[in-house]
Design a protein around this motif. Structure first.
Motif, PDB file in Angstrom:
ATOM      1  N   TRP A 135       0.808  -1.206   0.000  1.00  0.00           N
ATOM      2  CA  TRP A 135       0.000   0.000   0.000  1.00  0.00           C
ATOM      3  C   TRP A 135       0.845   1.262   0.000  1.00  0.00           C
ATOM      4  O   TRP A 135       0.484   2.270  -0.603  1.00  0.00           O
ATOM      5  CB  TRP A 135      -0.962  -0.016   1.189  1.00  0.00           C
TER       6      TRP A 135
ATOM      7  N   GLN B 254      -5.154  -1.046   6.444  1.00  0.00           N
ATOM      8  CA  GLN B 254      -4.729   0.312   6.800  1.00  0.00           C
ATOM      9  C   GLN B 254      -5.931   1.259   6.720  1.00  0.00           C
ATOM     10  O   GLN B 254      -6.140   1.943   5.720  1.00  0.00           O
ATOM     11  CB  GLN B 254      -3.612   0.775   5.869  1.00  0.00           C
TER      12      GLN B 254
ATOM     13  N   CYS C  56      -4.849  -0.383   0.306  1.00  0.00           N
ATOM     14  CA  CYS C  56      -4.978  -0.068   1.729  1.00  0.00           C
ATOM     15  C   CYS C  56      -5.876  -1.072   2.446  1.00  0.00           C
ATOM     16  O   CYS C  56      -5.618  -1.444   3.609  1.00  0.00           O
ATOM     17  CB  CYS C  56      -5.530   1.342   1.890  1.00  0.00           C
TER      18      CYS C  56
ATOM     19  N   ALA D 115      -4.962   5.161   6.336  1.00  0.00           N
ATOM     20  CA  ALA D 115      -4.491   5.494   4.989  1.00  0.00           C
ATOM     21  C   ALA D 115      -5.643   5.486   3.994  1.00  0.00           C
ATOM     22  O   ALA D 115      -5.713   6.339   3.099  1.00  0.00           O
ATOM     23  CB  ALA D 115      -3.404   4.509   4.566  1.00  0.00           C
ATOM     24  N   ALA D 116      -6.557   4.536   4.160  1.00  0.00           N
ATOM     25  CA  ALA D 116      -7.708   4.468   3.254  1.00  0.00           C
ATOM     26  C   ALA D 116      -8.589   5.711   3.400  1.00  0.00           C
ATOM     27  O   ALA D 116      -9.084   6.262   2.401  1.00  0.00           O
ATOM     28  CB  ALA D 116      -8.518   3.207   3.536  1.00  0.00           C
TER      29      ALA D 116
END
Length: 815
Positions: free
Chosen positions: A549, A590, A585, A593-594
């Motif tokens: 990612w 994550q 992500c 981050a997403a």
């Protein structure tokens, strides 16, 4: 005007007049199927004669001889002649002596029908100007390949023809003044070379509008050709002696048609195009339409059947897509004994291609074979394109087999790179993006087979052929094959472009080959190629499949920075870019981050889809953040996006992991309110949530009521429920569930008994586990290592020897 129309037919045919076999005489052929002795043309009346006694054609001839405009009504022509000759102020009272008739030409014409019925049949073959072009259905219009035709128009006498010619000439009148002879045809939109050629034939008015000659009667069409041949011989210093019957010279006609006779070369196409050359733009389309109009007039007036004229009309049919008219012209040529050739059929097949008449194309191909003609490469190209555009992959495969049969014959069919390009494109269109993934994979596999077949046959492919093969590698995910084809392309001296690199990179990305994709990206820059959005998306997709990612986000940042540096808006991240990063992500669990990527997507004005929200929900569900999952559900509904069954299932999983059964049940209720039907995966997650909270009654009711809720439980659902009931020691309910399975024709499998044994051992119900072990062995299943470990690890010392004997355990291990 009539012979000018004839010349236009031949000129727009893009084929030089060639000699043809005369079926009637079995002798040397001539240009127009006419064997003619030249004859002197009759002189027009002099100006000393009475102008009122001159016909319309004679008035035109007199005007042309004095450089006057020869268009308009007869009275206007007489007035011009009177003004041009002031000395002849009054007409002579006596009519001029009649001019002796010109010697008649010796003519061989086509045989006329032998009976009234045959004459009526021949007349019924005439075309009408308003004949529809391919408006009917395939079934209804397939008969046009046979002998159907429209009724012939009635013929008028000479006075009506003179009036018609007068009207036609009047339509070309220019209010600004008379047109020079070479400018008359430019008003039709013709190019300069065609106008010059037709202007040189301006004196030959008559044969196109004349009726078909009867046997033994003089043929005005033959007289005109003979006069033109005599004039050409005289200009070359000939003595004017009559030519021999078989000595008609075609050189003068070829010299005349030379500048405009050849087919115009197509404009260079952009790299990557694998289809047929596009027709020339401009006035060519209008000229082809005029050709079809003129051939209709030619036939209605029963002019002689001339192969060159009809071949030119077939070419016009090909350009205009007039497949019905083309098929009818084939019938006329065949009826008059003209030996049909593959070029005639190819023209009609091209017309069928333009109108996507695949059934008629196959009918013409069958007719060719029954006529003893072998299909050409051009034939296969037309029929393959037609069937591909009609979404007939089975017919494309049949044509491919037929082409291979022709290649195996002696002499073999010569198939070049262009034909294989058409074949590969037809095979690829059988599995286009709108079709099923299985069909696309099948089409890609066939394209690669055709590519290998061409290489084995010694075909030297161009860049289009390599691009078709690389696209097939992209669809099928054969990244090693794609790299090999890229190497072959370089060895052939062809420079890869951005599209080539994009297909190779995408093929590697499907297998998660991140390093290979990055190397190709760097190689593109080394060769001076600027990666486009497709190339960047392929690299980001590779990182997403490899669950990298961070690398996916870095590539998206590089893509955006490159677009800003080059001021190229096409390099800005697209919706596909954001989706690939969100998928990475989610796979990397994550959620933060997403969420950042989703917020960046909204700030850039890219509207997220339900799938994009599903990726963020998946990332949050994997981390167990139920509150954020429900918040994202609310955001989706505010944007008018409908969560699908997969998104609901992901949210249910988050609720199950957090032991929030009530919220999970509320999500199921919301699904039914939104008319989103749960699937077996959704109910399996709900069964697992019930198992975590020992809700065995709910599990039993769910299994019983799932069919009434529109979902039939599968083997996995039964195994999940049975494992939960056995863990809770619910022997009666477990036995009842096994009975329900058998009633619904779901046979218990090895996994079913293993789930029951594992659940019983986990709950400490060793007796129940042993009973299921006996049933497993009675059904013919052998316990595996997992069953062995579950039983021996949960039993006591007293039960262990018994279980070892039941499991056939030896000191050396499991037998």
């Amino acid at each position: 005007m009539a012979i000018a129309a004839c010349a236009l037919l031949v000129l727009c045919g893009y084929h030089s007049p060639v000699a043809r076999f005369d079926a009637r005489t079995d002798s040397a052929p001539s240009v127009h199927h006419l064997r003619v002795r030249p004859a002197m043309r009759a002189r027009t009346p002099t100006m000393s004669g009475d102008l009122s006694a001159m016909s319309y054609r004679e008035l035109q001839q007199a005007c042309k001889e004095r450089g006057l405009r020869a268009s308009g009504k007869a009275d206007e022509l007489r007035e011009r002649l009177m003004q041009a000759l002031p000395s002849e102020t009054a007409p002579v009272s006596k009519p001029a002596a009649p001019t002796p008739p010109a010697p008649k030409a010796v003519v061989d014409t086509w045989p006329v029908p032998s009976s009234a019925d045959d004459a009526e049949l021949l007349g019924s073959l005439a075309l009408d100007d308003d004949l529809p072009m391919g408006d009917g259905t395939s079934a209804g219009n397939a008969g046009a390949i046979g002998r159907d035709a429209s009724a012939a128009a009635a013929l008028g006498d000479d006075s009506l023809l003179d009036e018609l010619l007068s009207d036609l000439e009047s339509d070309l009148d220019d209010p600004s003044g008379p047109l020079p002879p070479g400018r008359r045809y430019e008003s039709y939109g013709m190019d300069e070379s065609l106008a010059d050629a037709l202007a040189s034939l301006d004196d030959l008015d008559g044969p196109l509008g004349s009726p078909a000659p009867r046997r033994g009667a003089p043929d005005p069409f033959a007289d005109t050709i003979a006069s033109l041949a005599s004039a050409a011989d005289a200009s070359e210093g000939d003595t004017g002696a009559p030519l021999a019957t078989d000595g008609f010279d075609e050189a003068w006609l070829e010299d005349l048609f030379g500048p405009v006779d050849e087919e115009p070369k197509p404009k260079p196409r952009a790299a990557g195009g694998g289809g047929a050359p596009r027709p020339a733009a401009g006035g060519a389309a209008g000229e082809h339409a005029k050709v079809l109009e003129m051939i209709g007039k030619w036939r209605r007036r029963s002019a002689p059947v001339d192969e060159a004229v009809y071949r030119a009309a077939l070419v016009a049919c090909a350009h205009e897509g007039a497949w019905e008219q083309g098929a009818e012209l084939l019938n006329v040529l065949e009826d008059y004994g003209v030996m049909l050739q593959a070029v005639h059929f190819d023209a009609v097949l091209r017309a069928c291609d333009r109108r996507t008449r695949w059934q008629e194309s196959l009918g013409l191909l069958d007719r060719m074979k029954r006529s003893g003609l072998r299909p050409t490469a051009r034939t296969f190209e037309c029929v393959l394109r037609t069937c591909a555009k009609a979404k007939q992959p089975a017919m494309v495969g049949m044509l491919w087999d037929l082409m291979k049969e022709e290649q195996a014959k002696s002499p073999p069919l010569e198939v070049g790179a262009f034909t294989y390009n058409v074949l590969m494109r037809a095979l690829a269109e059988g599995g286009d993006k709108g079709g099923r993934p299985a069909d696309r994979l099948t089409g890609a596999t066939q394209v690669l087979r055709a590519f290998d077949e061409g290489l084995s046959a010694g075909v030297i492919f161009d860049d289009s052929g390599y691009k078709h093969a690389l696209r097939a590698c992209d669809v099928s995910g054969e990244w090693r094959r794609a790299l090999n084809i890229l190497r072959m392309m370089r060895e052939a001296g062809l420079a890869p472009d951005t599209l080539v690199y994009g297909n190779v990179m995408n093929a590697c990305a499907r297998d998660g080959r991140v390093q290979t994709v990055l190397q190709l990206l760097a190689q593109m820059r080394t060769e001076g190629l600027q990666p486009n959005a497709f190339c960047y998306n392929a690299a980001i997709g590779a990182a997403s499949r490899a669950k990298r990612w961070l690398q996916a986000i870095d590539l998206m940042d590089d893509m955006e920075a490159e677009g800003v540096r080059l001021a190229d808006p096409t390099l800005a991240p697209t919706k596909h870019t954001y989706t690939a990063v969100l998928r990475a992500c989610a796979a990397g669990e994550q959620p933060r981050a997403a969420q950042k990527v989703l917020g960046r997507m909204l700030r850039k004005g890219a509207e997220p889809s339900a799938f994009d929200y599903g990726c963020v929900i998946d990332a949050c569900a994997r981390s167990g953040d139920v509150v954020l999952v429900m918040k994202l559900f609310t955001q989706m509904q505010e944007r008018g996006l409908q969560p699908d069954a997969k998104t609901f299932t992901t949210a249910l999983m988050a609720c199950a992991n957090a032991n929030q059964l009530n919220r999970a049940l509320s999500l199921i209720e919301r699904m039914y309110k939104l008319e989103v039907l749960p699937d077996v995966a959704t109910y399996n997650v709900l069964l697992q949530a019930c198992e975590r909270q020992d809700k065995f009654d709910i599990i039993e009711r769910l299994i019983q009521q799932m069919p009434m809720l529109g979902v039939e439980p599968n083997l996995v659902n039964y195994n999940t429920g049975l494992r939960a009931l056995c863990r809770g020691g619910e022997v009666t309910k477990a036995r009842a569930m096994l009975g329900t399975m058998r009633e619904r024709d779901v046979k218990p499998s090895f996994s079913t008994y293993r789930a029951a044994i594992n659940g019983s051992c986990t709950g400490g119900h060793i007796d129940l586990a042993v009973s299921f072990l006996d049933e497993m062995k009675a059904e013919g299943f052998t316990p595996d290592e997992h069953v062995q470990f579950a039983l021996l690890s949960s039993c006591g010392e007293e039960e262990r020897p018994f279980l070892e004997r039941s499991l056939a355990i030896t000191p050396d291990g499991f037998v």
